[in-house]
Design an enzyme around this catalytic site. Structure first.
Site, PDB file in Angstrom:
ATOM      1  N   GLU A 211       5.294  -3.530   7.061  1.00  0.00           N
ATOM      2  CA  GLU A 211       6.474  -2.721   6.754  1.00  0.00           C
ATOM      3  C   GLU A 211       6.173  -1.252   7.015  1.00  0.00           C
ATOM      4  OE1 GLU A 211       8.303  -5.240   2.946  1.00  0.00           O
ATOM      5  OE2 GLU A 211       7.204  -3.363   2.646  1.00  0.00           O
ATOM      6  N   LYS A 213       5.684   2.359   6.095  1.00  0.00           N
ATOM      7  CA  LYS A 213       5.327   3.044   4.856  1.00  0.00           C
ATOM      8  C   LYS A 213       5.934   4.439   4.888  1.00  0.00           C
ATOM      9  CE  LYS A 213       1.528   3.910   1.681  1.00  0.00           C
ATOM     10  NZ  LYS A 213       2.188   5.089   1.110  1.00  0.00           N
ATOM     11  N   ARG A 218       8.438   6.503  -4.771  1.00  0.00           N
ATOM     12  CA  ARG A 218       8.680   5.129  -5.202  1.00  0.00           C
ATOM     13  C   ARG A 218       9.703   5.117  -6.343  1.00  0.00           C
ATOM     14  NH1 ARG A 218       4.632   0.880  -5.452  1.00  0.00           N
ATOM     15  NH2 ARG A 218       5.645  -1.058  -6.078  1.00  0.00           N
ATOM     16  N   ARG A 233       7.580   5.577 -10.373  1.00  0.00           N
ATOM     17  CA  ARG A 233       6.415   4.684 -10.425  1.00  0.00           C
ATOM     18  C   ARG A 233       5.685   4.802 -11.757  1.00  0.00           C
ATOM     19  NH1 ARG A 233       2.843   5.380  -5.775  1.00  0.00           N
ATOM     20  NH2 ARG A 233       1.311   4.259  -7.004  1.00  0.00           N
ATOM     21  N   PHE A 302      12.657  -2.352  -0.527  1.00  0.00           N
ATOM     22  CA  PHE A 302      11.646  -3.158   0.162  1.00  0.00           C
ATOM     23  C   PHE A 302      11.192  -4.384  -0.620  1.00  0.00           C
ATOM     24  CE2 PHE A 302       9.186   0.277  -1.901  1.00  0.00           C
ATOM     25  CZ  PHE A 302       8.285  -0.462  -2.666  1.00  0.00           C
ATOM     26  N   ARG A 374      -3.144  -3.337  -8.719  1.00  0.00           N
ATOM     27  CA  ARG A 374      -3.451  -2.947  -7.347  1.00  0.00           C
ATOM     28  C   ARG A 374      -4.010  -4.193  -6.663  1.00  0.00           C
ATOM     29  NH1 ARG A 374      -3.613   1.981  -5.164  1.00  0.00           N
ATOM     30  NH2 ARG A 374      -3.632   3.010  -7.195  1.00  0.00           N
ATOM     31  N   LYS A 380      -2.387  -0.856   2.339  1.00  0.00           N
ATOM     32  CA  LYS A 380      -1.771   0.275   3.036  1.00  0.00           C
ATOM     33  C   LYS A 380      -2.680   0.698   4.189  1.00  0.00           C
ATOM     34  CE  LYS A 380      -3.464   3.419  -0.585  1.00  0.00           C
ATOM     35  NZ  LYS A 380      -3.082   4.434  -1.603  1.00  0.00           N
TER      36      LYS A 380
END
Length: 513
Positions: A211, A213, A218, A233, A302, A374, A380
């Site tokens: 996707e 970034k 966020r 976030r 997303f 995480r 990423k």
């Protein structure tokens, strides 16, 4: 229960070096507090270094001068919590003086040990190695409930203290109430780092969903009929500041949803504005109408966690994306590519970078949404190595930078100790405007003297740095140092608890050495 019980337990936890010993001290205290669920929640919050009230308007300056300590402990946990609530609720003309008076009374009734605990708690300096991971394990031990169940309830319920109180009084059955619920924010899933698209494919089993970034902010979007709430976030409510996000959510053909998205300021040619332009829309004192007229925000969805009564949290990525595509128009979705072809993945990254975006996300098509973690199934990929670190100290500049706080000391989180591991210093990448800003910001975070060469800071400011590599270094405690680190931006949207860890740094070093 007395405050001294919590303060001494905090000292015991800090003194213990083994994780099991830290947990045992916390469990003992929680068992003593069981008769009162309210006390359990307060204690878990405090020992996690947080306040149930979040912010009460007490800064470091207000804590520099306090009355002499009491000789005998008399303060109860309930009394202290009530006093902090009263301090936080004090507002209006003369509120600063009234707040100082209330704070003085509280500290005047506290013993030396209790004063130290309160000062560290209120200033964000309660470093005792009892962060979320250890605290969750302590709650699991105290309740007899499996740790994964406790963590999941905390992620879905928003807060570990409430989970602890319910688990200790009601057992495993009580945790069934902590489910995905519209209007109650969920800890966002976070990503690990991959050096490139080929590495991402390898780590995700050969096939990945890539996707774009976006270099935005966020957001987590909750909708129930005509009511929309937007969280950051860090789970702060910013609904009133982001009308564009609210309107986009209301335009969707659903009555209920929880979605993950990105709010971003775009130029007329659809290339992204600098991150600071987007971030400026999140300020508390922003004139929303004027800011929107000057620079509207775009929103891109997303991920979808819940839709019209159906929870999708445990559904695979491919299923959640398919559900998202059914309700969200293409103009509000990020670009995607599912592939196992390294060349196609590299081309997708190149096209994304050419469009001005910061990189790509690579996701496992079959993985669930790991709220609050995480996870290894989200990676990423950026064109340079970057880390989100915490500024531990800063040095006064010389020459052109004389009178400015310039060279910053960079630290990675160490979950094992609750502290930070220094990885080096940098003054590179700082613009004149950034130097002005950070001088004011760091003077507010200064601990003790500010007239020496090095100013020690409360570890609250997160900074995103780029670097060329990681090298072994006997100069720093962790044995590692960043090569050619330079500042990309300050991350006001991230709390220190979401900064990268020393384990992440070691993993990067091991992969490339």
């Amino acid at each position: 229960m007395l405050l001294i019980d919590v303060a001494t337990t905090s000292l015991d936890v800090a003194a213990a070096t083994a994780r099991r010993a830290k947990i045992a001290h916390i469990v003992d205290l929680l068992h003593r507090a069981v008769p009162d669920p309210g006390l359990v929640a307060i204690i878990v919050c405090w020992l996690s270094g947080e306040l149930p009230q979040r912010q009460i308007g007490v800064g470091w300056a207000a804590l520099r001068s306090v009355p002499p300590p009491a000789t005998q402990p008399t303060l109860t946990v309930s009394e202290v919590d009530a006093a902090l609530t009263q301090i936080g609720a004090t507002s209006g003309q003369g509120s600063q003086a009234r707040r100082a008076d209330l704070l003085g009374r509280l500290f005047g009734a506290a013993t030396a040990i209790e004063q130290t605990f309160l000062r560290r708690l209120l200033s964000g300096e309660l470093r005792q190695g009892a962060l979320a991971g250890i605290m969750a394990d302590a709650v699991a031990t105290a309740t007899g409930i499996p740790a994964p169940t406790v963590r999941r309830a905390a992620m879905l319920g928003g807060e570990l203290p409430a989970v602890a109180a319910s688990g200790l009084t009601g057992g495993p059955a009580a945790l069934a109430a902590f489910t995905l619920r519209v209007g109650r924010p969920v800890g966002p899933m976070l990503a690990q780092t991959a050096a490139g698209t080929t590495e991402a494919l390898e780590r995700l089993g050969g096939t990945a969903l890539f996707e774009t970034k976006l270099d935005g902010a966020r957001v987590q979007i909750h909708r129930a009929d005509d009511d929309v709430v937007v969280y950051t976030r860090s789970l702060d409510d910013v609904t009133a500041r982001l009308p564009e996000v609210v309107e986009a959510a209301l335009a969707l053909p659903v009555s209920e949803l929880i979605a993950d998205g990105e709010a971003i300021a775009l130029r007329a040619d659809n290339r992204p504005q600098p991150f600071q332009v987007t971030a400026s829309r999140f300020g508390r004192s922003v004139d929303v109408a004027a800011a929107r007229a000057a620079q509207p925000l775009s929103v891109f969805f997303f991920d979808l966690l819940r839709c019209d009564g159906v929870d999708l949290l445990d559904a695979p990525t491919s299923e959640r994306v398919a559900a998202l595509d059914e309700i969200v128009p293409a103009r509000h979705r990020v670009d995607r590519l599912v592939t196992s072809d390294p060349s196609a993945a590299a081309d997708f990254l190149d096209a994304t970078l050419a469009a001005g975006h910061e990189g790509v996300m690579a996701k496992s098509p079959g993985a669930p949404y790991e709220a609050g973690r995480r996870g290894a199934t989200w990676l990423k990929v950026k064109p340079v190595h970057t880390l989100d670190l915490v500024v531990l100290a800063v040095e006064w500049g010389s020459g052109r930078r004389r009178g400015k706080l310039s060279n910053i000391h960079l630290g990675a989180r160490d979950p094992a100790t609750g502290g930070y591991v220094m990885l080096g210093k940098t003054f590179k990448g700082m613009t004149d405007a950034m130097l002005e800003w950070q001088t004011q910001r760091f003077l507010q975070l200064a601990v003790g003297r500010t007239d020496g060469d090095v100013v020690t800071l409360r570890p609250q400011q997160v900074v995103e740095v780029a670097f060329d590599g990681i090298q072994a270094s006997p100069r720093y405690p962790g044995g590692l140092a960043l090569r050619f680190a330079r500042v990309l931006r300050y991350r006001d949207d991230k709390p220190p608890a979401q900064a990268d860890t020393i384990e992440t740094v070691r993993a990067i070093y091991q992969r490339h050495n």
